[in-house]
Design a protein around this motif. Structure first.
Motif, short mmCIF file in Angstrom:
data_model
loop_
_atom_site.label_atom_id
_atom_site.label_comp_id
_atom_site.label_asym_id
_atom_site.label_seq_id
_atom_site.Cartn_x
_atom_site.Cartn_y
_atom_site.Cartn_z
N UNK A 193 27.25 44.46 54.93
CA UNK A 193 27.15 43.88 56.27
C UNK A 193 28.49 43.32 56.72
N UNK A 194 29.21 42.71 55.78
CA UNK A 194 30.52 42.13 56.13
C UNK A 194 31.48 43.20 56.63
N UNK A 195 31.47 44.37 55.96
CA UNK A 195 32.37 45.46 56.36
C UNK A 195 32.08 45.91 57.78
N UNK A 196 30.81 46.12 58.08
CA UNK A 196 30.43 46.61 59.41
C UNK A 196 30.65 45.53 60.46
N UNK A 197 30.38 44.26 60.11
CA UNK A 197 30.58 43.17 61.06
C UNK A 197 32.06 43.02 61.44
N UNK A 198 32.95 43.18 60.45
CA UNK A 198 34.39 43.10 60.73
C UNK A 198 34.77 44.16 61.76
N UNK A 199 34.25 45.39 61.56
CA UNK A 199 34.56 46.50 62.47
C UNK A 199 34.01 46.22 63.87
N UNK A 200 32.74 45.81 63.95
CA UNK A 200 32.12 45.57 65.26
C UNK A 200 32.79 44.40 65.98
N UNK A 201 33.14 43.37 65.25
CA UNK A 201 33.81 42.22 65.87
C UNK A 201 35.19 42.60 66.42
N UNK A 202 35.89 43.49 65.70
CA UNK A 202 37.19 43.94 66.21
C UNK A 202 37.01 44.79 67.46
N UNK A 203 35.98 45.64 67.46
CA UNK A 203 35.69 46.46 68.64
C UNK A 203 35.31 45.59 69.83
N UNK A 204 34.60 44.50 69.57
CA UNK A 204 34.25 43.54 70.64
C UNK A 204 35.51 42.87 71.16
N UNK A 205 36.38 42.47 70.24
CA UNK A 205 37.62 41.79 70.64
C UNK A 205 38.50 42.70 71.50
N UNK A 206 38.43 43.98 71.27
CA UNK A 206 39.22 44.94 72.04
C UNK A 206 38.53 45.30 73.36
N UNK A 207 37.32 44.82 73.55
CA UNK A 207 36.59 45.10 74.79
C UNK A 207 35.92 46.45 74.81
N UNK A 208 35.84 47.11 73.65
CA UNK A 208 35.24 48.44 73.59
C UNK A 208 33.73 48.36 73.53
N UNK A 209 33.19 47.41 72.77
CA UNK A 209 31.74 47.24 72.68
C UNK A 209 31.36 45.82 73.08
N UNK A 210 30.12 45.67 73.46
CA UNK A 210 29.55 44.34 73.73
C UNK A 210 28.19 44.28 73.04
N UNK A 211 27.73 43.08 72.79
CA UNK A 211 26.43 42.94 72.13
C UNK A 211 25.47 42.16 73.03
N UNK A 212 24.21 42.55 72.98
CA UNK A 212 23.15 41.86 73.71
C UNK A 212 22.19 41.29 72.67
N UNK A 213 22.07 39.95 72.58
CA UNK A 213 21.22 39.34 71.56
C UNK A 213 19.81 39.95 71.55
N UNK A 214 19.40 40.36 70.35
CA UNK A 214 18.07 40.92 70.18
C UNK A 214 17.95 42.38 70.55
N UNK A 215 19.00 42.95 71.12
CA UNK A 215 18.94 44.36 71.54
C UNK A 215 19.95 45.26 70.82
N UNK A 216 21.12 44.75 70.51
CA UNK A 216 22.10 45.56 69.78
C UNK A 216 23.44 45.68 70.45
N UNK A 217 24.17 46.73 70.09
CA UNK A 217 25.55 46.93 70.55
C UNK A 217 25.63 48.11 71.52
N UNK A 218 26.47 47.93 72.55
CA UNK A 218 26.61 48.94 73.60
C UNK A 218 28.10 49.20 73.87
N UNK A 219 28.39 50.40 74.32
CA UNK A 219 29.77 50.72 74.72
C UNK A 219 30.03 50.04 76.06
N UNK A 220 31.01 49.16 76.06
CA UNK A 220 31.33 48.39 77.26
C UNK A 220 32.46 49.02 78.06
N UNK A 221 33.35 49.75 77.37
CA UNK A 221 34.48 50.39 78.06
C UNK A 221 34.92 51.63 77.31
N UNK A 222 35.23 52.67 78.05
CA UNK A 222 35.77 53.88 77.43
C UNK A 222 37.25 54.05 77.78
#
Length: 338
Positions: A57-86
């Motif tokens: 989980x730590x490995x995947x969380x590090x990746x997703x958090x970096x993608x969030x920091x770059x503005x590529x993905x966003x998360x919706x509590x209880x729903x998951x992760x979405x592509x925020x920008x291409x």
């Protein structure tokens, strides 16, 4: 909004030698570039990614958090992760590994970087024909760059090292090698380049009784001496290949072909000591053209690939994500010494 399946996004290679969190990030970027992920698409959940690829989980969380920091993905509590920008508006980093620093490699490098935009940075390294250093530099660079430019020089089995890099991000430069045939490459055809240059200068070579190539071996490409021998034999020209200039006494009617700039200077001195005029009594040809060779001893004739063009072609190849294998143009540059 689409839900995109795991197999259309992620490629995790246990043996790649690249940190797995970076492989997760690279997979998302690649999927966006290829149009498999679009803005608003939902990507697989953290648990799905972990279970499918045996990741923590730590490995995947590090990746997703970096993608969030770059503005590529966003998360919706209880729903998951979405592509925020291409719009992948990030700084590209290119790893460049040359064999050694010299004037013509500097021309190549400057030509290459002049074609890049201001969002691209280049880190350049040199392995100095040391395989252990080559392996160390490549291994440490794995997963850190958007493109890898590698000069494999005379090393054998370089694929065993380069395979740790993302295959679609590697570009081979200067030499075509059998174990790297699956990679895009811009190479010098050393044997044919020499043959073509000598054929072009055949009118100048007629005034010499013997052609002499100084070939010390080592880091120098074997193709050059092969091309030299082939041309001389096919044209019934007397020739000689020597491995040292130390005790060589130059004679009128000889034309010398020297690999290194150090030995070029040595030959200019030998000609002066023997009171032989370059281009008349004694011929002299160097490899790899530089600005200095335009003026040394009134001008040194060279057989040279076009390093400026090589740099431009490399930049375009990386920009286009090209998979071509290209021979770089080479020519005989006529000057007073022949």
């Amino acid at each position: 909004m689409n839900y995109v399946k795991l197999k259309h996004i992620f490629q995790i290679d246990e043996n790649a030698g690249i940190p797995k969190y970076r492989q997760v990030i690279s997979s998302v970027y690649k999927a966006i570039e290829q149009g498999n992920l679009k803005k608003g698409d939902k990507i697989p959940s953290l648990n799905e990614i972990c279970q499918s690829f045996d990741l923590s989980r730590d490995t995947v969380m590090v990746a997703l958090n970096e993608l969030k920091a770059r503005g590529v993905v966003s998360s919706v509590p209880g729903k998951g992760y979405y592509i925020d920008s291409t719009v992948l508006d990030y700084e590209k980093r290119i790893f460049v590994l040359f064999d050694e620093l010299n004037v013509f490699k500097e021309d190549l490098y400057n030509s290459f970087t002049s074609q890049l935009d201001n969002k691209t940075s280049v880190d350049i390294y040199f392995h100095h024909f040391n395989f252990n250093l080559f392996e160390k530099l490549v291994t440490e660079a794995a997963g850190k760059y958007s493109a890898y430019v590698i000069m494999p020089a005379t090393f054998d089995n370089t694929n065993q090292v380069i395979r740790h890099l993302p295959h679609d991000r590697v570009y081979i430069l200067d030499r075509e090698k059998a174990d790297l045939e699956g990679y895009p490459v811009i190479y010098q055809d050393f044997e044919q380049d020499v043959i073509d240059a000598l054929q072009d200068g055949k009118d100048l070579l007629k005034k010499y009784d013997r052609l002499v190539m100084h070939f010390p071996g080592g880091k120098e490409p074997e193709g050059r001496v092969d091309g030299f021998k082939r041309f001389c034999e096919e044209n019934e020209i007397e020739y000689e290949v020597i491995y040292s200039l130390s005790n060589r006494k130059v004679k009128k009617g000889e034309a010398y072909f020297v690999m290194s700039d150090r030995n070029l200077v040595r030959m200019v001195k030998k000609a002066a000591e023997a009171k032989l005029k370059l281009g008349e009594d004694l011929g002299l040809v160097s490899f790899n053209d530089t600005v200095l060779k335009e003026v040394v001893a009134g001008g040194i004739t060279t057989i040279s690939t076009d390093f400026v063009q090589m740099g431009k072609t490399l930049a375009k190849m990386i920009s286009d994500r090209s998979k071509l294998q290209l021979s770089n143009p080479s020519s005989l540059i006529r000057r007073k010494s022949l």
